[in-house]
Every structure is written in structure tokens, then in C-alpha cells.
Design a protein around this motif. Structure first.
Motif, PDB file in Angstrom:
ATOM      1  N   PHE A 169       0.834  -1.210   0.000  1.00 27.10           N
ATOM      2  CA  PHE A 169       0.000   0.000   0.000  1.00 27.10           C
ATOM      3  C   PHE A 169       0.866   1.257   0.000  1.00 27.10           C
ATOM      4  CE2 PHE A 169      -3.338  -2.633   2.356  1.00 27.10           C
ATOM      5  CZ  PHE A 169      -4.128  -2.787   1.231  1.00 27.10           C
ATOM      6  N   ASP A 170       0.422   2.234  -0.760  1.00 23.45           N
ATOM      7  CA  ASP A 170       1.016   3.572  -0.698  1.00 23.45           C
ATOM      8  C   ASP A 170      -0.100   4.480  -0.208  1.00 23.45           C
ATOM      9  OD1 ASP A 170       1.839   6.181  -1.214  1.00 23.45           O
ATOM     10  OD2 ASP A 170       3.027   5.586  -2.963  1.00 23.45           O
ATOM     11  N   PHE A 171       0.035   4.977   1.013  1.00 21.34           N
ATOM     12  CA  PHE A 171      -1.061   5.737   1.614  1.00 21.34           C
ATOM     13  C   PHE A 171      -0.962   7.242   1.379  1.00 21.34           C
ATOM     14  CE2 PHE A 171      -1.406   1.934   4.602  1.00 21.34           C
ATOM     15  CZ  PHE A 171      -2.558   1.461   3.995  1.00 21.34           C
ATOM     16  N   ARG A 172      -0.070   7.658   0.466  1.00 21.32           N
ATOM     17  CA  ARG A 172       0.020   9.106   0.239  1.00 21.32           C
ATOM     18  C   ARG A 172      -1.266   9.697  -0.346  1.00 21.32           C
ATOM     19  NH1 ARG A 172       6.056   9.110  -2.153  1.00 21.32           N
ATOM     20  NH2 ARG A 172       5.165   7.270  -3.173  1.00 21.32           N
ATOM     21  N   PRO A 173      -1.908   9.020  -1.335  1.00 27.76           N
ATOM     22  CA  PRO A 173      -3.202   9.565  -1.794  1.00 27.76           C
ATOM     23  C   PRO A 173      -4.264   9.557  -0.687  1.00 27.76           C
ATOM     24  CG  PRO A 173      -2.290   8.049  -3.433  1.00 27.76           C
ATOM     25  CD  PRO A 173      -1.427   7.923  -2.204  1.00 27.76           C
ATOM     26  N   LEU A 174      -4.248   8.541   0.153  1.00 26.02           N
ATOM     27  CA  LEU A 174      -5.217   8.469   1.260  1.00 26.02           C
ATOM     28  C   LEU A 174      -5.034   9.638   2.231  1.00 26.02           C
ATOM     29  CD1 LEU A 174      -7.256   6.387   2.800  1.00 26.02           C
ATOM     30  CD2 LEU A 174      -5.229   5.737   4.064  1.00 26.02           C
ATOM     31  N   HIS A 175      -3.807  10.095   2.342  1.00 25.21           N
ATOM     32  CA  HIS A 175      -3.527  11.198   3.265  1.00 25.21           C
ATOM     33  C   HIS A 175      -3.663  12.566   2.604  1.00 25.21           C
ATOM     34  CE1 HIS A 175      -2.075   9.248   7.008  1.00 25.21           C
ATOM     35  NE2 HIS A 175      -2.055   8.218   6.195  1.00 25.21           N
ATOM     36  N   SER A 176      -3.968  12.573   1.313  1.00 23.44           N
ATOM     37  CA  SER A 176      -4.056  13.852   0.614  1.00 23.44           C
ATOM     38  C   SER A 176      -5.458  14.446   0.741  1.00 23.44           C
ATOM     39  CB  SER A 176      -3.719  13.635  -0.865  1.00 23.44           C
ATOM     40  OG  SER A 176      -4.095  14.768  -1.604  1.00 23.44           O
ATOM     41  N   ALA A 177      -5.514  15.758   0.861  1.00 26.39           N
ATOM     42  CA  ALA A 177      -6.804  16.453   0.821  1.00 26.39           C
ATOM     43  C   ALA A 177      -7.357  16.366  -0.599  1.00 26.39           C
ATOM     44  CB  ALA A 177      -6.616  17.912   1.212  1.00 26.39           C
ATOM     45  N   SER A 183     -10.153   4.627   1.175  1.00 25.53           N
ATOM     46  CA  SER A 183     -10.683   4.483   2.535  1.00 25.53           C
ATOM     47  C   SER A 183     -10.298   3.128   3.087  1.00 25.53           C
ATOM     48  CB  SER A 183     -12.215   4.575   2.530  1.00 25.53           C
ATOM     49  OG  SER A 183     -12.657   5.895   2.286  1.00 25.53           O
ATOM     50  N   ASN A 184     -10.229   3.050   4.405  1.00 23.86           N
ATOM     51  CA  ASN A 184     -10.079   1.762   5.076  1.00 23.86           C
ATOM     52  C   ASN A 184     -10.600   1.908   6.506  1.00 23.86           C
ATOM     53  OD1 ASN A 184      -8.000   2.831   6.688  1.00 23.86           O
ATOM     54  ND2 ASN A 184      -6.398   2.094   5.317  1.00 23.86           N
ATOM     55  N   HIS A 185     -10.336   0.888   7.323  1.00 25.98           N
ATOM     56  CA  HIS A 185     -10.920   0.850   8.670  1.00 25.98           C
ATOM     57  C   HIS A 185     -10.127   1.687   9.683  1.00 25.98           C
ATOM     58  CE1 HIS A 185      -7.620  -1.880   8.574  1.00 25.98           C
ATOM     59  NE2 HIS A 185      -7.643  -1.990   9.881  1.00 25.98           N
ATOM     60  N   ASP A 186      -9.093   2.388   9.230  1.00 23.70           N
ATOM     61  CA  ASP A 186      -8.248   3.156  10.146  1.00 23.70           C
ATOM     62  C   ASP A 186      -8.398   4.672   9.997  1.00 23.70           C
ATOM     63  OD1 ASP A 186      -7.068   0.962  11.391  1.00 23.70           O
ATOM     64  OD2 ASP A 186      -5.473   0.829   9.876  1.00 23.70           O
ATOM     65  N   ARG A 187      -9.075   5.108   8.949  1.00 24.80           N
ATOM     66  CA  ARG A 187      -9.144   6.539   8.645  1.00 24.80           C
ATOM     67  C   ARG A 187     -10.592   6.915   8.374  1.00 24.80           C
ATOM     68  NH1 ARG A 187      -5.830  10.402   8.481  1.00 24.80           N
ATOM     69  NH2 ARG A 187      -6.348  11.049   6.354  1.00 24.80           N
ATOM     70  N   PRO A 188     -10.968   8.170   8.630  1.00 28.03           N
ATOM     71  CA  PRO A 188     -12.327   8.571   8.237  1.00 28.03           C
ATOM     72  C   PRO A 188     -12.564   8.249   6.757  1.00 28.03           C
ATOM     73  CG  PRO A 188     -11.261  10.321   9.493  1.00 28.03           C
ATOM     74  CD  PRO A 188     -10.221   9.268   9.253  1.00 28.03           C
ATOM     75  N   ARG A 189     -13.782   7.846   6.445  1.00 25.79           N
ATOM     76  CA  ARG A 189     -14.105   7.523   5.043  1.00 25.79           C
ATOM     77  C   ARG A 189     -13.873   8.730   4.138  1.00 25.79           C
ATOM     78  NH1 ARG A 189     -17.117   3.131   3.740  1.00 25.79           N
ATOM     79  NH2 ARG A 189     -17.838   1.784   5.442  1.00 25.79           N
ATOM     80  N   ASP A 215     -13.832   4.439  15.465  1.00 23.08           N
ATOM     81  CA  ASP A 215     -15.152   3.809  15.390  1.00 23.08           C
ATOM     82  C   ASP A 215     -15.997   4.311  14.212  1.00 23.08           C
ATOM     83  OD1 ASP A 215     -15.363   2.656  18.531  1.00 23.08           O
ATOM     84  OD2 ASP A 215     -14.113   4.405  18.207  1.00 23.08           O
ATOM     85  N   GLY A 216     -15.895   5.608  13.910  1.00 22.28           N
ATOM     86  CA  GLY A 216     -16.789   6.212  12.920  1.00 22.28           C
ATOM     87  C   GLY A 216     -16.773   5.514  11.569  1.00 22.28           C
ATOM     88  N   CYS A 217     -15.572   5.148  11.107  1.00 19.02           N
ATOM     89  CA  CYS A 217     -15.472   4.532   9.776  1.00 19.02           C
ATOM     90  C   CYS A 217     -15.781   3.038   9.821  1.00 19.02           C
ATOM     91  CB  CYS A 217     -14.079   4.773   9.188  1.00 19.02           C
ATOM     92  SG  CYS A 217     -12.747   4.001  10.120  1.00 19.02           S
ATOM     93  N   ARG A 218     -16.027   2.524  11.032  1.00 21.75           N
ATOM     94  CA  ARG A 218     -16.301   1.087  11.177  1.00 21.75           C
ATOM     95  C   ARG A 218     -17.787   0.817  11.403  1.00 21.75           C
ATOM     96  NH1 ARG A 218     -11.012  -0.406  14.971  1.00 21.75           N
ATOM     97  NH2 ARG A 218      -9.475   0.208  13.398  1.00 21.75           N
ATOM     98  N   ALA A 219     -18.609   1.815  11.129  1.00 20.37           N
ATOM     99  CA  ALA A 219     -20.052   1.700  11.364  1.00 20.37           C
ATOM    100  C   ALA A 219     -20.644   0.574  10.509  1.00 20.37           C
ATOM    101  CB  ALA A 219     -20.720   3.020  11.032  1.00 20.37           C
ATOM    102  N   PRO A 220     -21.720  -0.041  10.990  1.00 19.53           N
ATOM    103  CA  PRO A 220     -22.349  -1.132  10.235  1.00 19.53           C
ATOM    104  C   PRO A 220     -22.915  -0.674   8.884  1.00 19.53           C
ATOM    105  CG  PRO A 220     -23.575  -0.634  12.254  1.00 19.53           C
ATOM    106  CD  PRO A 220     -22.342   0.181  12.296  1.00 19.53           C
TER     107      PRO A 220
END
Ligand code: NOJ
Ligand code: CA
Length: 515
Positions: free
Chosen positions: A280-288, A316-322, A374-379
Motif C-alpha cells: 500500500f502507498d497511503f500518500r493519496p489516502l492522506h491527501s486532501a 478508505s479503510n478501517h483506520d481513517r475517516p471515510r 469507530d466512525g469509519c467502522r459503522a455497520p
């Protein structure tokens, strides 16, 4: 050589607790997933990755494993697992499990033995050190969560053990060959049971060794960089050899949370000495959602993962806001989906992004995750009918509240709505399947002028152009694309080539190409 399956695939991450509940205990489970396989096959993804399902005290919701070769009862039985594997394979879906090699639970029998005495044969399966002479921890490392020391002192044997995450997640000592052998056996166990690969949790950390020097930075003491060592690569080469000894091409994607140029990509190894298949390269995930940082992140990822390497794309994943929450609007989330599913690389979707779900607003008293994720792990709301707490196709009140927009974004109301996020994802996935250029073509980014992101994909005679408007203003149509065909726009409804790009619109165009 034929193209490996994982280059052509789109992977869909399931957080099992929150996907679908079959027995009404409020927690999603394997039978729940099996009951939704038709939905997933119809969506058009190729592989599922399940966040951890192994026996666990759930201090980190499964990332604290007490038995790598058993299913936690909350998720179901061995038979449920076999049904899931069979159900996936019948539908042509591959199944990946989440393998957590850096640490176990403090309830794992290995750790119970290890902590029992300094002479125990498993003592060196973990990293034990004496406190310093002044009684302070063996070094200045901090754990990831809560910024506490990465060491916990154990009265029984008067030494401290290393844990880069919770104190309930002691780090394994991979410098001990017995640990490596035991962990290899866990991979074989699941491969023999038919799984198609693994997502490997914080896998770069396993190379840390046991010589644990202080870190220089007094403010950020999580030892990510100190653990980026040749030994980790050596370990991964041996893991790769194990995977390659199987005929069904099992794949391993590593979570390598290193964000500087070249770091994550280095965990793919070389052609003659391969390591991970994907990293994984999370730079896009961390970009605004802004043109400059996104263009920079994507082009850096592209240069790091140029052929013969291969990138991923994670929104998105289970560790960051969607990303729907981070980017703030449906229109932006739609454009982002178009980028993720048309760029070069293997896209990883996070369950519910195809519904445009936002994070849940979780009141303080319902926060259960040690790091507040928790927020991004909602059902998942399978139906729109319900409130924050109940309904939405769940037989009882689930363990977390539903996403903020569950009432308007339930799966049932989206399935037949041509303007829905779900319809867009289905269309993008079909486009990717139908146009080899989107899977296998080259990619070239144009330096952004204003707020327009553009990349060109090419394969033989096929040429596709992707445009995304990162601004809230219309952008004039590029003059060189007047004769292109419109394959897809993220704005629902009729769309003609040549009309200005709408705010937050992305389009996928086919360009006529003279040979
Ligand atoms: C990364 C996982 O994605 C995260 O959820 C977990 O808490 C840590 N690794 C520790 O295993
Ligand atoms: Ca359940």
C-alpha cells in the motif's frame, strides 16, 4: 508470462464486525458475509479481504490474535468459513485474510509461556529487556496508540516487553527462527484451507530486530523508520518463496505505513528477489481533495511503482475517516471513485464506499476503539429504513451506530437508482472489466493547469483519458478532446462531449487514435 490475477483485480475490504449479522447478536459474522456474496459478485469486484477473523480478546478488534489458526466464535465456525470459501470460489471471487505478523495478543499461548519465566523456551519469541538503571523503560520508543511507552514492565520476571501498539499486543521477535517457522505455518494452514492470499498488517515492522536504540526525535517516537531494515526484506523474501510454492498464485499485499519516496515500494523487492506482490502507498489516502497535493501524491506513487512494479489505490479503510466524510460531498466522492477505478494499479475498495457512506457520529459513551476509529467502522445499512441505532437490515441493534447518511444511502434504495453511488461503482467496475486499457495500459499524468487533473491511459490502439475537476467552478472542455467519446461521467444524466466540466465532475473518455 500471463498477467497475474491480482493486477487485473479490484479488491473489496470487509470489516467483518460491521458487514452483515446472521444471528442477531449485533456483530457481523462469516455467515452474514456469505449471505451477501451475490451482492458483491453483482457489484463486480474480484476479491474480498476480510479484516481479522481469528480468535481474539478484541482489544484491537482482531488485530490482537490469540490463535492464528482458529476462527473467533463471534464470527462463526469452521464450517461457516468453509462455506464462505466455497461461496466465493463458486462466484469467481478470491478470498484474502488479514495476517497480523508483528504482534500477538497477550492472551496468545506463546506469550503466556514467554512471560512465565526468564528460562521458558518461548522467552525469546518476544522482545524482553531489562529496565535502565534508573528504572526507566529500555528505550524511548512510544507505542502507536495513546503515546505511551512501547514497553510494559512485567512484575513476575522483572523485565519489560516491547509492544508497538497496545500493551495487550506484545511484539513477536522475528529474529528468532522459531517464530519465523511458526508464523510460516500459520500461512500454510490457511493456504491449505483454500484462501487466495493475505493482507499483512504493519508488515515492515517485523524486521526491527532486537537491538533497540533510542530514537532521536523527541516528539515522534513511534519507531517506523528504525524498523525499516534489511532484515525485514529478507523475511519477506522467504514469505514470498512460501507463497510461490503454491500453484494457485496466492498474493500478499503489505500494509507498509511508510510515506516517504520509495519506501513503501521498496517492499516489493526486485524481479529476481521478489518480496510482497503489492504494498500500500497511503500518500493519496492522506491527501486532501485538492489538485496540487493529489496530483503530487499520485505522480509520486506512479514513479515509485513504475513497471515492473505495480501500485494500489486506496481511498478508505478501517483506520481513517471515510473519503466521503473527508471530502465532504457526494460529487467529490464520485469523482474520487472514478480516479481510483481508472488509474493504473489494483484498487482496494472499503465496504460501503460503493454506497457513498459517511462515518457514523459516535457519541463518547459508545466509542470502543482504543484509537477512536469507530466512525469509519459503522455497520453497513442494507436498507434505508431505520434510525441511528436500529433497523437498516440488521436483526438487532449493532455494536456501533449507523453511518450519518444511512437513511438516504441504504443499499436497497440505491440498487435501482441510476443516479446512485452504487450505480456509479457498478458502471466503473464494468468499464474496467470491458476495457483492458484501464487495467493494463500505461499511464501518463499531465501537469495540472488550474484545478484540472488529467491522465492518459494507452494500450495498443486503445487510448482513454480521465479528467477530474477539483474545483467548485466549471472548467472549459479541453480543446484537444472535442472528438473523444464519452464513456462515463460522474454527474448523473445525459452528458455531451465539449460542454464544460461541472464542479467536482470526473469523466472517462475514449480517444480516437490513428495508428
Ligand atoms: C494496522 C491496522 O490496520 C490497524 O487497524 C491496527 O490497529 C494496527 N495495524 C495494529 O495491528
Ligand atoms: Ca453475529
Amino acid at each position: 508470462m500471463s498477467t497475474p490475477w491480482w493486477r487485473d483485480a479490484v479488491v473489496y475490504q470487509i470489516y467483518p464486525r460491521s458487514f452483515a449479522d446472521s444471528n442477531g447478536d449485533g456483530i457481523g459474522d462469516l455467515a452474514g458475509i456469505t449471505s451477501r456474496l451475490d451482492y458483491l459478485a453483482d457489484l463486480g469486484v474480484d476479491a474480498l479481504w476480510l479484516s481479522p477473523i481469528f480468535t481474539s480478546p478484541m482489544r484491537d478488534f482482531g488485530y490482537d490474535v490469540a490463535d492464528y489458526c482458529a476462527i473467533d466464535p463471534v464470527f462463526g465456525s469452521d464450517a461457516d468459513f468453509d462455506d464462505l470459501v466455497a461461496g466465493c470460489h463458486e462466484r469467481g471471487l478470491r478470498l484474502l485474510l488479514d495476517w497480523v505478523p508483528n504482534h500477538t495478543s497477550d492472551r496468545h499461548p506463546w506469550f503466556l509461556e514467554s512471560r512465565s519465566s526468564r528460562d521458558d523456551p518461548k522467552r525469546d519469541w518476544y522482545v524482553w529487556k531489562d529496565a535502565r538503571s534508573d528504572g526507566s523503560p529500555p528505550n524511548n520508543w512510544n507505542a502507536m496508540f495513546k503515546q505511551v511507552p512501547a514497553w510494559t514492565h512485567d512484575e513476575a520476571t522483572d523485565q519489560s516487553y516491547l509492544h508497538l501498539f497496545l500493551a495487550e499486543q506484545p511484539d513477536l521477535n522475528w529474529a528468532n527462527p522459531a517464530v519465523e517457522e511458526a508464523m510460516h505455518a500459520t500461512l500454510r494452514y490457511w493456504l491449505d484451507r483454500g484462501v487466495d492470499g493475505f493482507r499483512a498488517d504493519v508488515v515492515n515492522l517485523i524486521g526491527k530486530g532486537t537491538d533497540v536504540d533510542d530514537l532521536p526525535d523527541p516528539f515522534w517516537r513511534f519507531p517506523l523508520l528504525a524498523t525499516d531494515r534489511p532484515f525485514g526484506h529478507e523475511l519477506l523474501r522467504r514469505i514470498r518463496a512460501l507463497l510461490d510454492s503454491y500453484d494457485h498464485e496466492p498474493m500478499m499485499v503489505g500494509e507498509v505505513y511508510l510515506l516517504r519516496d520509495g519506501e513503501s515500494a521498496s517492499y516489493l523487492g526486485d524481479l529476481d528477489r521478489p518480496e510482497l506482490h503489492l504494498s500500500f502507498d497511503f500518500r493519496p489516502l492522506h491527501s486532501a481533495w485538492e489538485i496540487e497535493p493529489m496530483h503530487a501524491a499520485l505522480s509520486k506513487m506512479e514513479s515509485d511503482f513504475a513497471e515492473p512494479r505495480w501500485p494500489t489505490f486506496v481511498l478508505s479503510n478501517h483506520d481513517r475517516p471515510r473519503h466521503r466524510t473527508r471530502y465532504g460531498t457526494d460529487a467529490r466522492a464520485r469523482a474520487a471513485a472514478a480516479l481510483a477505478l481508472t488509474a493504473r494499479g489494483t484498487p482496494f475498495l472499503y465496504a460501503g464506499e460503493e454506497l457513498g457512506l459517511e462515518d457514523a457520529v459516535v457519541p463518547d459513551e459508545r466509542i470502543v476503539d482504543p484509537d477512536g476509529r469507530d466512525g469509519c467502522r459503522a455497520p453497513i445499512p442494507w436498507t434505508a429504513a431505520g434510525d441511528d441505532e436500529t433497523g437498516h437490515g440488521w436483526p438487532s441493534r449493532p455494536w456501533l451506530p449507523f453511518p450519518a447518511n444511512a437513511a438516504t444511502h441504504g443499499a436497497d434504495v440505491q440498487l435501482d437508482d441510476p443516479a446512485s453511488m452504487h450505480t456509479l461503482y457498478r458502471a466503473l467496475l464494468a468499464l474496467r472489466r470491458d476495457h483492458a486499457v484501464l487495467r493494463r495500459g500505461s499511464i501518463e499524468f499531465t501537469d495540472p493547469a488550474g484545478a484540472l487533473l488529467r491522465f492518459d491511459r494507452r494500450l495498443d490502439e486503445e487510448a482513454v483519458v480521465v479528467l477530474a475537476n477539483f474545483s467548485d467552478e466549471p472548467i472549459p472542455w479541453p480543446t484537444d478532446l472535442r472528438a473523444a467519446d464519452m464513456l462515463l461521467s460522474t454527474i448523473p444524466g445525459e452528458r455531451t462531449v465539449g460542454a464544460a466540466l461541472q464542479p467536482s465532475e470526473a469523466v472517462v473518455l475514449r480517444q480516437m487514435r490513428s495508428k
